[in-house]
Design a protein around this motif. Structure first.
Motif, PDB file in Angstrom:
ATOM      1  N   GLY A   1      39.735  31.509  32.128  1.00 45.04           N
ATOM      2  CA  GLY A   1      39.982  32.791  31.237  1.00 45.04           C
ATOM      3  C   GLY A   1      38.515  33.574  31.006  1.00 45.04           C
ATOM      4  O   GLY A   1      38.617  34.816  30.691  1.00 45.04           O
ATOM      5  N   ASN A   2      37.604  32.777  31.208  1.00 47.47           N
ATOM      6  CA  ASN A   2      36.094  33.292  31.093  1.00 47.47           C
ATOM      7  C   ASN A   2      35.589  34.245  31.974  1.00 47.47           C
ATOM      8  O   ASN A   2      34.728  34.904  32.068  1.00 47.47           O
ATOM      9  N   ILE A   3      36.491  34.195  33.164  1.00 46.75           N
ATOM     10  CA  ILE A   3      36.201  35.139  34.312  1.00 46.75           C
ATOM     11  C   ILE A   3      36.064  36.596  33.948  1.00 46.75           C
ATOM     12  O   ILE A   3      35.328  37.263  34.394  1.00 46.75           O
ATOM     13  N   THR A   4      36.951  36.925  32.842  1.00 46.87           N
ATOM     14  CA  THR A   4      36.972  38.369  32.419  1.00 46.87           C
ATOM     15  C   THR A   4      35.756  38.937  31.772  1.00 46.87           C
ATOM     16  O   THR A   4      35.429  39.989  31.547  1.00 46.87           O
ATOM     17  N   LYS A   5      34.823  37.824  31.424  1.00 49.05           N
ATOM     18  CA  LYS A   5      33.431  38.271  30.881  1.00 49.05           C
ATOM     19  C   LYS A   5      32.425  38.536  31.939  1.00 49.05           C
ATOM     20  O   LYS A   5      31.294  39.154  31.613  1.00 49.05           O
ATOM     21  N   GLY A   6      32.686  38.478  33.213  1.00 46.48           N
ATOM     22  CA  GLY A   6      31.969  38.633  34.180  1.00 46.48           C
ATOM     23  C   GLY A   6      31.557  37.680  35.177  1.00 46.48           C
ATOM     24  O   GLY A   6      31.803  36.472  34.719  1.00 46.48           O
ATOM     25  N   LEU A   7      31.307  37.556  36.592  1.00 47.60           N
ATOM     26  CA  LEU A   7      31.111  36.481  37.433  1.00 47.60           C
ATOM     27  C   LEU A   7      29.924  36.062  37.033  1.00 47.60           C
ATOM     28  O   LEU A   7      29.544  34.759  37.333  1.00 47.60           O
ATOM     29  N   ALA A   8      28.886  36.862  36.816  1.00 45.78           N
ATOM     30  CA  ALA A   8      27.388  36.117  36.526  1.00 45.78           C
ATOM     31  C   ALA A   8      27.398  34.869  35.366  1.00 45.78           C
ATOM     32  O   ALA A   8      27.092  33.824  35.710  1.00 45.78           O
ATOM     33  N   PRO A   9      27.961  35.198  34.173  1.00 45.02           N
ATOM     34  CA  PRO A   9      28.199  34.209  33.246  1.00 45.02           C
ATOM     35  C   PRO A   9      29.274  33.272  33.806  1.00 45.02           C
ATOM     36  O   PRO A   9      29.150  31.911  33.420  1.00 45.02           O
ATOM     37  N   PHE A  10      30.313  33.483  34.357  1.00 41.67           N
ATOM     38  CA  PHE A  10      31.454  32.544  34.870  1.00 41.67           C
ATOM     39  C   PHE A  10      30.817  31.654  35.911  1.00 41.67           C
ATOM     40  O   PHE A  10      30.734  30.304  35.438  1.00 41.67           O
TER      41      PHE A  10
END
Length: 268
Positions: free
Chosen positions: A4-13
């Protein structure tokens, strides 16, 4: 494990969710290009173990239980030494693996539910499927097949407990329990994101087990058939749409990343 954290962007993911040493569990839903992906996983993440039922051919086809095969690879130390494994087992069936390896991270790939059901039906009627003769006898048409409860919502039944039903429940479950969920229809993006999570940067190279055309497995794909499959597979439709929406949020960022950091095979 937080797809689910992928929606925060690839860099932080990638920064927060990369798993380079943990046991990587691929829950392989039938007819989602998983045979190709399993071959890739065996190449990327050794030691690898494919956990599968054993088939025995006699007057009838008999086979071992996948639960027993999972217990065997735990008891013999295979899982303790492995860095990846895969198989046609469900989330619940994989519980002993997660217990034996608390570091385990699970991922899976999905396929458009309409196309997956059609492909599953067609494959089940070819000699490549051990019980194809029984399948043909039991389900003389695809309409008989899709109306059978055991064929319905197969992706959801593999990947989640049966009480995970609503879109909100599905989103919460896969978002928190899976490290990654890819799509066959967006295979290059999905595979490359997975490979980066595993600490590499690759594009797919394997393609295995395309379903053969036979006189027993032709399907006329009509709007009515599409509607019927969707009707009987509403959990799968919801699951697929959630994963598709999540990946869509990073499609542009992934394209830019590929231009800046292309995989070795993509370099000029």
């Amino acid at each position: 494990m937080a797809f689910g954290n992928i929606t925060k962007g690839l860099a932080p993911f990638f920064a927060n969710e990369r798993f380079t040493e943990e046991l990587c569990i691929f829950i392989h839903v039938p007819k989602t290009a998983g045979s190709s992906l399993s071959a890739e996983l065996a190449r990327m993440r050794r030691p690898y173990r494919n956990i599968h039922r054993q088939y025995f051919y006699g007057e009838t086809v008999t086979f071992t239980r996948i639960e027993d095969e999972i217990a065997a690879v735990i008891d013999d130390g295979t899982i303790a030494a492995a860095r990846s494994c895969s198989g046609h087992f469900t989330w619940d069936m994989a519980a002993p693996i997660r217990t034996a390896r608390p570091d385990a991270r699970a991922f899976t790939f999905l396929r458009d539910p309409i196309q997956r059901v059609i492909s599953d039906y067609r494959y089940s009627r070819t000699p490549s499927h051990p019980t194809y003769a029984q399948t043909i006898a039991r389900f003389p048409t695809i309409e008989h097949y899709i109306e059978a409860p055991e064929t319905q919502n197969k992706m959801a039944r593999f990947l989640m407990p049966n009480d995970v039903v609503t879109s909100d429940q599905i989103n919460a479950f896969i978002g928190s329990n899976y490290a990654f969920v890819g799509l066959l229809e967006n295979y290059a993006l999905s595979f490359n994101i997975l490979s980066r999570l595993l600490g590499t940067n690759l594009l797919p190279s394997e393609h295995k087990r395309a379903t053969e055309d036979t006189e027993d497995n032709h399907v006329d794909v009509t709007p009515d058939l599409h509607a019927a499959i969707a009707k009987y597979n509403q959990r799968d439709v919801a699951l697929y749409e959630i994963a598709r929406a999540n990946l869509a949020t990073v499609a542009g960022e992934w394209s830019a990343l590929m231009a800046a950091e292309p995989p070795p095979a993509a370099r000029g």
